[in-house]
Design an enzyme around this catalytic site. Structure first.
Site, PDB file in Angstrom:
ATOM      1  N   ASP A 175       0.833  -1.207   0.000  1.00 24.05           N
ATOM      2  CA  ASP A 175       0.000   0.000   0.000  1.00 24.05           C
ATOM      3  C   ASP A 175       0.867   1.255   0.000  1.00 24.05           C
ATOM      4  O   ASP A 175       2.050   1.225   0.315  1.00 24.05           O
ATOM      5  CB  ASP A 175      -0.960   0.007   1.188  1.00 24.05           C
ATOM      6  CG  ASP A 175      -0.248  -0.129   2.531  1.00 24.05           C
ATOM      7  OD1 ASP A 175       0.802  -0.807   2.598  1.00 24.05           O
ATOM      8  OD2 ASP A 175      -0.724   0.448   3.526  1.00 24.05           O
ATOM      9  N   GLU A 201      -0.669  -1.932   5.260  1.00 21.33           N
ATOM     10  CA  GLU A 201       0.202  -1.816   6.433  1.00 21.33           C
ATOM     11  C   GLU A 201       0.111  -0.437   7.065  1.00 21.33           C
ATOM     12  O   GLU A 201       0.246  -0.291   8.281  1.00 21.33           O
ATOM     13  CB  GLU A 201       1.655  -2.105   6.024  1.00 21.33           C
ATOM     14  CG  GLU A 201       2.622  -2.195   7.206  1.00 21.33           C
ATOM     15  CD  GLU A 201       3.111  -0.838   7.713  1.00 21.33           C
ATOM     16  OE1 GLU A 201       3.357  -0.717   8.925  1.00 21.33           O
ATOM     17  OE2 GLU A 201       3.243   0.098   6.899  1.00 21.33           O
TER      18      GLU A 201
END
Length: 404
Positions: free
Chosen positions: A81, A139
Site C-alpha cells: 500500500d 500496512e
C-alpha cells in the site's frame, strides 16, 4: 541452489527495478489497492503455485511454493500500500495518482519479493519444505492487514517468518538488524471535552473546554517523565487540537487527537491507565465532561533473538559483492504491523539501506521527497534469498529448531 539463486537474481535485477517503477507510478491507498493486487496476482498466474486472493480484511495475497520434499514452512512478507502524500520527487516514473505516493518503499518491497518468489518457484525441486509468500495490503492504516491475515488461518502452519524494510539511514549494500523489542507499538487516542460556552468577557459564567484541553496536553507528558521507568521508552503526541472559534467566544466543545508510542506492552498499559486517570481528574477539576477513547493499533515489534542471530550470521557469511556490510541498526520509534506476525510466529524483521547515491540530503520514509537507491532491491532479494537457502540447509535448520 544458493549459487544458482544469486545468479538468477542478478540476471533479473533490471526486472525488479522496472516492477518497482511501475508500482511507483500507480500507488494505491490502504484498503483500496485493487489494481495493485491484480498486478501481483497476474504475475503468478500459470506458475506452479497455489494462489489465495482477498486474504484478510482487504486485498491480501498468499502464494504457496511447495518444495519437492516435505519439511518446515516459512513465510516471507512484503507490503504494497501507499500513502496520502503528494509526491515532490523529480523522477520520470513519478506518481500518476495525484495526492498518493509510495513514500515508504512498499513498491520496492513488492518488486524484490515478486522476483525472488519467481526464482524460488523455479528452484522448488531443491526445497525440502514450503514457502508462503505474503503480499500484504494496508500496512499503513490501522487496523492494518497483518492481523487479519493471521486471523484467517491461512498461515497457521508457518514455523518461522521473515520480513524486511527499506530505510534510507544507510547506503545500499547495508543490512541492519536489531534484536528483541526493535520498533514501537502505537495507540491512538481521541478526547472530546464538553464545557459550557459563553462570552470571552465573562469566563466565570462559562466552563472553558480549551483551558481543560490545554491542561490535558501538558499533564499527559508527566506520564512519560514521572510514570514510566526511566529505562523504558514512550512518546505521547497530541497532533490535533480542534478548538478554533471566535476570539471573544468561549467554545462549548473541543476535540483533541493524538498517538502514543512505546517499546513494551507494559509501557502501553501504564500510558493507557494514566491517561484515563488524568481525564477523570480534568472532569473534576474543570467541571467538564469528557469522552475518551484509547485504541491499541500495532503492538511493539519483537525480533526473536535466536532467529535474528541466525539470520544475521547467515548474511554475514555471504561472500557477495552487493552485500557490503552487516550492522546493528538503532531501535526505531516508528510502528509496523509485521509485529502482529511476530506475536504468533517466531521470526525477525530486518532493514535494508537504500540511501540515494547523489543527493545532498536523504529524505526519510513518509516524506514527499522520499526516494531510494534502486541497488537496494537486489540487496534485499539476495539477503532474503540467503536466509531461505540457509534455513533449508539441514544443518542450520536443526540448529535453529533447538533454540525455538
Amino acid at each position: 541452489m544458493r549459487k544458482q539463486l544469486m545468479t538468477m537474481l542478478e540476471e533479473r535485477n533490471e526486472e525488479m527495478i522496472n516492477i518497482r517503477r511501475y508500482l511507483h507510478q500507480y500507488p494505491e491507498l490502504s484498503f483500496e489497492e485493487a489494481n495493485t493486487a491484480n498486478f501481483i496476482a497476474e504475475f503468478y498466474e500459470g506458475k506452479d503455485v497455489d494462489i489465495e486472493r482477498n486474504v484478510g480484511n482487504g486485498f491480501g495475497i498468499v502464494v504457496t511454493i511447495k518444495g519437492e520434499n516435505p519439511g518446515n514452512t516459512i513465510a516471507l512478507r512484503a507490503d504494497f500500500d501507499a500513502l496520502a502524500i503528494k509526491e515532490e520527487t523529480d523522477v520520470p516514473f513519478k506518481s500518476k495518482n495525484d495526492g498518493v505516493m509510495h513514500a515508504c518503499g512498499h513498491d520496492g518491497h513488492t518488486a524484490y519479493l515478486m522476483v525472488l518468489a519467481d526464482c524460488l518457484i523455479q528452484l522448488k525441486s531443491s526445497l525440502s519444505g514450503t514457502i508462503k509468500i505474503i503480499h500484504q495490503h494496508a500496512e499503513e492504516m490501522p487496523p492494518g492487514g497483518a492481523k487479519s491475515i493471521l486471523d484467517s488461518g491461512i498461515i497457521d502452519d508457518v514455523d518461522h517468518i521473515f520480513g524486511t524494510h527499506l530505510m534510507p539511514v544507510d547506503s545500499a549494500g547495508t543490512v541492519g538488524f536489531n534484536s528483541g523489542y526493535s520498533m514501537a507499538g502505537m495507540s491512538r487516542f481521541v478526547l472530546g471535552i464538553q464545557g459550557n460556552g459563553g462570552h470571552g468577557s465573562s469566563p466565570h459564567l462559562a466552563n472553558d473546554p480549551i483551558v481543560a484541553g490545554a491542561h490535558f496536553v501538558t499533564a499527559i507528558q508527566t506520564i512519560i517523565s514521572r510514570r514510566l521507568n526511566p529505562f523504558d521508552v514512550g512518546v505521547i503526541t497530541v497532533g490535533s487540537f480542534d478548538g478554533k472559534g471566535a476570539r471573544n467566544v468561549i467554545k462549548d466543545r473541543i476535540e483533541l487527537e493524538g498517538d502514543a508510542r512505546y517499546m513494551s506492552v507494559e509501557a502501553r498499559q501504564i500510558i493507557e491507565t494514566e491517561m484515563h486517570r488524568i481525564v477523570k481528574g480534568i472532569e473534576i477539576e474543570f467541571g467538564v465532561t469528557c469522552d475518551f477513547t484509547f485504541t491499541n493499533n500495532y503492538p511493539p515489534l519483537y525480533n526473536h533473538p535466536e532467529i535474528t542471530e541466525f539470520v544475521k550470521s547467515s548474511i554475514e557469511k555471504m561472500d557477495d559483492q552487493d552485500i557490503k556490510q552487516v550492522i546493528e541498526f538503532p531501535k526505531f520509534s516508528g510502528s509496523e504491523d509485521f509485529s502482529y506476525y511476530l506475536e504468533k510466529i517466531p521470526g525477525t524483521f530486518f532493514f535494508i539501506g537504500c540511501k540515494p547515491k547523489v543527493v545532498e540530503k536523504a529524505y526519510f520514509n513518509h516524506h514527499p521527497k522520499f526516494d531510494i537507491d534502486e541497488d537496494s532491491l537486489l540487496v534485499a532479494a539476495k539477503s532474503v534469498g540467503q536466509v531461505v537457502c540457509s534455513y533449508f540447509q539441514q544443518s542450520h535448520h536443526s540448529e535453529l529448531e533447538k533454540t525455538v
